[in-house]
Design an enzyme around this catalytic site. Structure first.
Site, PDB file in Angstrom:
ATOM      1  N   GLY A  58       0.856  -1.187   0.000  1.00 29.78           N
ATOM      2  CA  GLY A  58       0.000   0.000   0.000  1.00 29.78           C
ATOM      3  C   GLY A  58       0.887   1.230   0.000  1.00 29.78           C
ATOM      4  O   GLY A  58       1.421   1.633  -1.038  1.00 29.78           O
ATOM      5  N   GLU A  70      -4.063   7.594  -3.490  1.00 29.23           N
ATOM      6  CA  GLU A  70      -2.893   8.234  -4.122  1.00 29.23           C
ATOM      7  C   GLU A  70      -1.878   8.663  -3.064  1.00 29.23           C
ATOM      8  O   GLU A  70      -1.256   9.716  -3.157  1.00 29.23           O
ATOM      9  CB  GLU A  70      -3.323   9.380  -5.039  1.00 29.23           C
ATOM     10  CG  GLU A  70      -4.052   8.821  -6.242  1.00 29.23           C
ATOM     11  CD  GLU A  70      -4.134   9.763  -7.412  1.00 29.23           C
ATOM     12  OE1 GLU A  70      -3.198  10.555  -7.609  1.00 29.23           O
ATOM     13  OE2 GLU A  70      -5.136   9.671  -8.151  1.00 29.23           O
TER      14      GLU A  70
END
Ligand SMILES: Cc1cc2nc3c(=O)[nH]c(=O)nc-3n(C[C@H](O)[C@H](O)[C@H](O)COP(=O)(O)OP(=O)(O)OC[C@H]3O[C@@H](n4cnc5c(N)ncnc54)[C@H](O)[C@@H]3O)c2cc1C
Length: 387
Positions: free
Chosen positions: A130, A363
């Site tokens: 992640g 993002e």
């Protein structure tokens, strides 16, 4: 505040606003409730030419840039964050092709994204990669004229709906972040499939799915740039796309502020509209100031990108960090101004609060944005010392 936008940018704002008001507003609660992908709106955005606003004319776009994309995203987000991210995620998938694609790759893939005929998506995240993007395990092994991909990507926006995917995969196990490469993968490639659609807190009109690669052979001609460039490609892409997430946050915050001001004039307590109470007035004043400040930062960073600024990592991260925190604060305050009604699904502000939360996460989480900003500061200080 007047931002002295170009005529084209004013037109983009008007067009996106009109579509949002006339076509999205009436169905946003239903899209959210049913968690339905907004294909009808996507087709409308395609017909209006909004998918190509940031792409050069030679690839079917209208020749605008990052600010044009931010303006359209902001206006759509003002009404529905889920619709807006479905639109913006296509740009996220196309930006690596625009920045790093060969002329042949750009000519093959960008015109259909610019026309909205095809949606794109960007796939970096995995179950164990992640924030630590360098931990990507999906492998890409060169076999003849192809790379064979194996692995899974998690939580990919537009997953299953998009036709074109930019995928970051590992071409070298030994080289850490230098062992990653980027590939364009078409939806109907054998060995490429999708997991179930995720059930989310917010942006529920958007589709978020797992991508599954099982001996999926991708032509070597679909590799972007050189082997080993996957990590820089992802990072440079985010530099250009984070202002878009920030614009999404500004739009959501503006939408919540609009609703709060309107409601404060209508709702009567103690025989007066609640807008007459200083406690409410001060909240709205702070909300409006934060929204303007966030918008000014987002536009400034987008203009810097369009002006050709070389390194915008720090400023892009700042825009995303600030605007998403503003969106969370402003939407939470909007729910407060609505009181108990704000907590009910009959009113739009609880959805805006749910939609705002993701802008602090995807993002790169806001903790990661702070790391980027701090590392840039430390690097700049070191450079100054040696000059
Ligand atoms: C709805 C949705 C859509 C998405 N769309 C896409 C997409 O289209 N494409 C794609 O590739 N990905 C996508 N993502 C993935 C998203 O970018 C990641 O969820 C995000 O980068 C965070 O990774 P993680 O969830 O694994 O959190 P983790 O990395 O596990 O982080 C957990 C917590 O630890 C903190 N943390 C981690 N590392 C540090 C550190 N070094 N310092 C301080 N704090 C740290 C984080 O800030 C966070 O608070 C999407 C995610 C969601 C939820």
């Amino acid at each position: 505040m007047e931002h002295f936008l170009t005529k084209d940018q004013e037109m983009i704002r008007e067009l996106a606003r009109q579509i949002a008001q006339e076509r999205v507003l009436s169905i946003r609660a239903e899209l959210d409730e049913k968690e339905e992908f907004p294909w009808e709106i996507m087709r409308l955005l395609a017909q209006s030419g909004l998918f190509g606003v940031y792409l050069p004319e030679q690839y079917g776009g209208t020749g605008g840039g990052c600010l044009d994309l931010c303006i359209a995203t902001e206006e759509l987000s003002r009404v529905c964050g889920g619709v807006a991210v479905s639109y913006a995620a296509s740009a996220l998938g196309a930006i690596p092709i625009l920045l790093f694609g060969s002329e042949e790759q750009k000519k093959k893939y960008l015109p259909s994204v610019a026309s909205g005929q095809k949606l794109a998506a960007f796939a970096l995240t995995e179950p164990n990669a992640g924030s630590d993007a360098a931990a990507v395990q999906t492998s890409a092994v060169k076999k003849g004229d192809s790379y064979v991909l194996n692995g899974t990507k998690q939580w990919i926006t537009n997953g299953g709906e998009a036709a074109i995917y930019t995928v970051i995969a590992r071409t070298d196990k030994e080289k850490g972040i230098r062992g990653l490469s980027a590939f364009i993968v078409e939806k109907d490639t054998p060995g490429f499939s999708f997991g179930k659609k995720e059930k989310k807190m917010g942006i529920r009109a958007s589709a978020t799915r797992e991508l599954i690669f099982t001996d999926c052979a991708v032509p070597a001609a679909n590799r972007l740039s050189r082997e080993g460039m996957g990590f820089p490609i992802a990072m440079r892409t985010f530099d250009q796309s984070r202002p878009g997430v920030a614009a999404q946050a500004v739009g959501i915050a503006q939408g919540a502020l609009d609703e709060a001001v309107r409601y404060s004039r209508e709702r009567q307590q103690f025989d007066k509209p609640i807008s007459s109470f200083q406690g409410i007035q001060f909240m709205m004043a702070e909300m409006a100031t934060l929204v303007e400040a966030a918008r000014a930062l987002v536009y400034a960073v987008a203009k810097a990108i369009d002006g050709g600024a070389k390194d915008v990592s720090k400023e892009s991260a700042m825009a995303k960090l600030f605007a998403s925190d503003v969106a969370m604060r402003v939407t939470t305050d909007a729910v407060q101004i609505f009181g108990g009604y704000g907590y009910m699904r009959d009113y739009p502000v609880e959805k805006m609060m749910r939609d705002a939360k993701i802008t602090q996460i995807y993002e790169g989480t806001n903790q990661i944005q702070k790391s980027i900003i701090a590392l840039s500061l430390i690097k700049e200080a070191g450079l100054k010392k040696t000059v």
